[in-house]
Each structure stands twice: as structure tokens, then as C-alpha cells.
Design an enzyme around this catalytic site. Sequence first.
Site, PDB file in Angstrom:
ATOM      1  N   CYS A 126      -6.550 -61.415  45.649  1.00 23.64           N
ATOM      2  CA  CYS A 126      -6.115 -62.810  45.876  1.00 23.64           C
ATOM      3  C   CYS A 126      -6.333 -63.056  47.366  1.00 23.64           C
ATOM      4  CB  CYS A 126      -4.654 -63.007  45.508  1.00 23.64           C
ATOM      5  SG  CYS A 126      -4.311 -62.859  43.750  1.00 23.64           S
ATOM      6  N   ALA A 127      -7.596 -63.211  47.750  1.00 22.80           N
ATOM      7  CA  ALA A 127      -8.002 -62.966  49.135  1.00 22.80           C
ATOM      8  C   ALA A 127      -7.736 -64.097  50.125  1.00 22.80           C
ATOM      9  CB  ALA A 127      -9.484 -62.605  49.169  1.00 22.80           C
ATOM     10  N   ALA A 128      -7.894 -65.365  49.704  1.00 21.28           N
ATOM     11  CA  ALA A 128      -7.776 -66.465  50.664  1.00 21.28           C
ATOM     12  C   ALA A 128      -6.354 -66.496  51.247  1.00 21.28           C
ATOM     13  CB  ALA A 128      -8.108 -67.784  49.984  1.00 21.28           C
ATOM     14  N   GLY A 130      -7.906 -64.993  53.836  1.00 19.27           N
ATOM     15  CA  GLY A 130      -8.889 -63.998  54.268  1.00 19.27           C
ATOM     16  C   GLY A 130      -8.487 -63.092  55.413  1.00 19.27           C
ATOM     17  N   GLY A 131      -7.256 -63.211  55.908  1.00 20.38           N
ATOM     18  CA  GLY A 131      -6.820 -62.358  57.018  1.00 20.38           C
ATOM     19  C   GLY A 131      -6.876 -60.879  56.674  1.00 20.38           C
ATOM     20  N   LYS A 132      -6.447 -60.537  55.467  1.00 18.44           N
ATOM     21  CA  LYS A 132      -6.439 -59.119  55.074  1.00 18.44           C
ATOM     22  C   LYS A 132      -7.856 -58.643  54.765  1.00 18.44           C
ATOM     23  CE  LYS A 132      -1.640 -59.244  53.545  1.00 18.44           C
ATOM     24  NZ  LYS A 132      -1.408 -60.698  53.620  1.00 18.44           N
ATOM     25  N   ASP A 195      -2.482 -58.823  46.992  1.00 20.09           N
ATOM     26  CA  ASP A 195      -1.469 -59.488  47.812  1.00 20.09           C
ATOM     27  C   ASP A 195      -1.096 -60.741  47.016  1.00 20.09           C
ATOM     28  OD1 ASP A 195       0.067 -59.789  50.251  1.00 20.09           O
ATOM     29  OD2 ASP A 195      -1.250 -61.471  50.716  1.00 20.09           O
ATOM     30  N   CYS A 248       4.966 -61.273  50.297  1.00 19.42           N
ATOM     31  CA  CYS A 248       5.796 -61.618  51.456  1.00 19.42           C
ATOM     32  C   CYS A 248       7.160 -62.158  51.017  1.00 19.42           C
ATOM     33  CB  CYS A 248       5.063 -62.607  52.368  1.00 19.42           C
ATOM     34  SG  CYS A 248       4.427 -64.054  51.513  1.00 19.42           S
TER      35      CYS A 248
END
Length: 313
Positions: A126-128, A130-132, A195, A248
Site C-alpha cells: 500500500c505504497a502511496a 511513497g516515503g517507505k 503499511d 500508524c
Amino acid sequence: PPRSDLPRYLEIVESHPRWLVEYMIDMFGEEEAEALCRADNRIPTITLRVNTARTDAPAMLEKVLSREGTGRLSERFPEALVEVGVPYEALLEWLEQGLCVVQDESSMAVSRVVDPQPGETVVDACAAPGGKSSHLALLGGEDCRVIAVDRNQRRLKAMKKSIDRQGLKNVEMVKGDAARLSGVVGEQADRVLLDAPCSGLGTLRRNPELKWRRFPGDIANLATVQLKLLMGCADVVRPGGVLVYSLCTFTREETVQVVEAFLERRQEYRLEDLSSLLPKTLRDEVAREGYLQLLPHRHDMEGMFIARFRREG
């Protein structure tokens, strides 16, 4: 209201919804619940993660200080600057140049726990925004292939701009649903990060409006979605590979209970202790079962739950 009626007192004085105050008191006890409510109301400082393909943290700190800014090197992560205060136009300039991204240390801890290696295929499910993904790409090095999956095309487009600005060539972006990840990726991965979308209650310092948009019923609904996503991601991990689950927040339903439900359904997975992958100052915070719960009032970063599984075989 008198402090003797603590739920009412915290509801009014610390401006938290009553159900959430009661949940925190039940989970952490009165003293910690009050400390967490207070921490939620503190204005957070900026944390920067440096693009280590272009510069390093000491050089970035020099830039900050040269613009009459403030900040210091992180004691936890060599790629981070914390307590950064800098003119907005300077920060914008560095972001445009791809020298750094704004990212909390709790999010950096997640990528460190994934621990990508050269030559591996890593999926960020669940990338956007994109920080990780970008952090994983840097940690794994240019021979590590990162597949960033998200179901939102608009967010993927914004993510592509950020990845391009940072000059990272080892990130591929794919539109798709993490709940059916094997159909999206079409191969087995060495490591998968989920995430997951969550209640976000660990981020109230940055997103204070969230506490008024969340209701008790949301938590159980989110946990159902999270388990479905985790099951979808589990299909893609190769035997011997790693699956990391992060979110989070701190609610039991979304964290420990999802982990327990997942392990019941997927017997080939086991929890791994993630202490060795964390900075020394956080190793004592790892639970007996091996997972980590970060909290704003304890660790001065966003609330983040991280669990790491290994697929047997």
C-alpha cells in the site's frame, strides 16, 4: 471539570472525544492516557530523511544551518535530521532537488525492519505516497528491486514525481489491490511490506482533525480490512521470506488482534523478534512476542505498530 473525573477532564481540557479517552485509559491506565492526550496536542517539529544517494545527514544539516535554520542529527537513524526548523522556500527547494523527504522516524523504523538486501525483490503493498518505498530502495541499494503497489492511480502519479526527483531507478509502480496481491505482482517476493490503512490514531499531532472523524465502530471495520490485506500479501512472500505489517495506530483490534488472527489462519508464518533491526535506544521497547509499539508520549515520534513475520519452508 474536576480532575477526579479524568475522562471528562481530558475530554474538555485536552480536547479528545470521550470514547477515545476511555479507550486510552482502559489500555494504558490514567497517567499514561493523560500523557498521550498531552503529546497529541503538541505541535510536532519537522523530521527529514536524507536521500543518501545524493548527500548525507551532516551535509544536509550544514545546508539547514546555512539558511539560518535549526535541527540536529538523529540519534536513532544515520539518514535523519530531527527538530528541523527552516524557511519554507528552502525546504521546498530541497524537496524539488530530491535531497530529502519529510518523514517521521517511526516510518523510518518500518523500512529498517523490512531490511531489504541487494539482489532482492521487495513489494510495498500500500505504497502511496511513497516515503517507505523510496527508503526501501535506498536501503536495499540499486540492485534491490522495489515494486510499489497502490490502488489509487492519482496517488501513484504523485509518487512517481517524488521517486523521479530523488533519482531512484529501482522502484517500479503498479496499480492494484493488496488484498489480491498475487494477481497484481505475478511473482514471489523476498520481502513484502504492508503499511496498512488504519485509524491513524498514532498521528494526531500532525492530523488533529482525525480524532473527530473516527468513531468506535471504525476500528473493528478497519481491522477486518487489514486482515484481508495481510492475507493477500502473505500469498506473495516466498518460502523463507519476510512479511512486515505496520500501521500508524495503537488500538488492540488493529494491531495485536490482527496479528493473532493472521497467525491462526496462516500456520506457515511465525512472528520474528525485530530488536536486532532497531536502533539500540528502541530495542528494549520490543514486546515479548517480538513486535514493537511506538507512541508519541514515550518515544517522541508518531504512534506506529510494527510486526515482522517469517514464512517457513
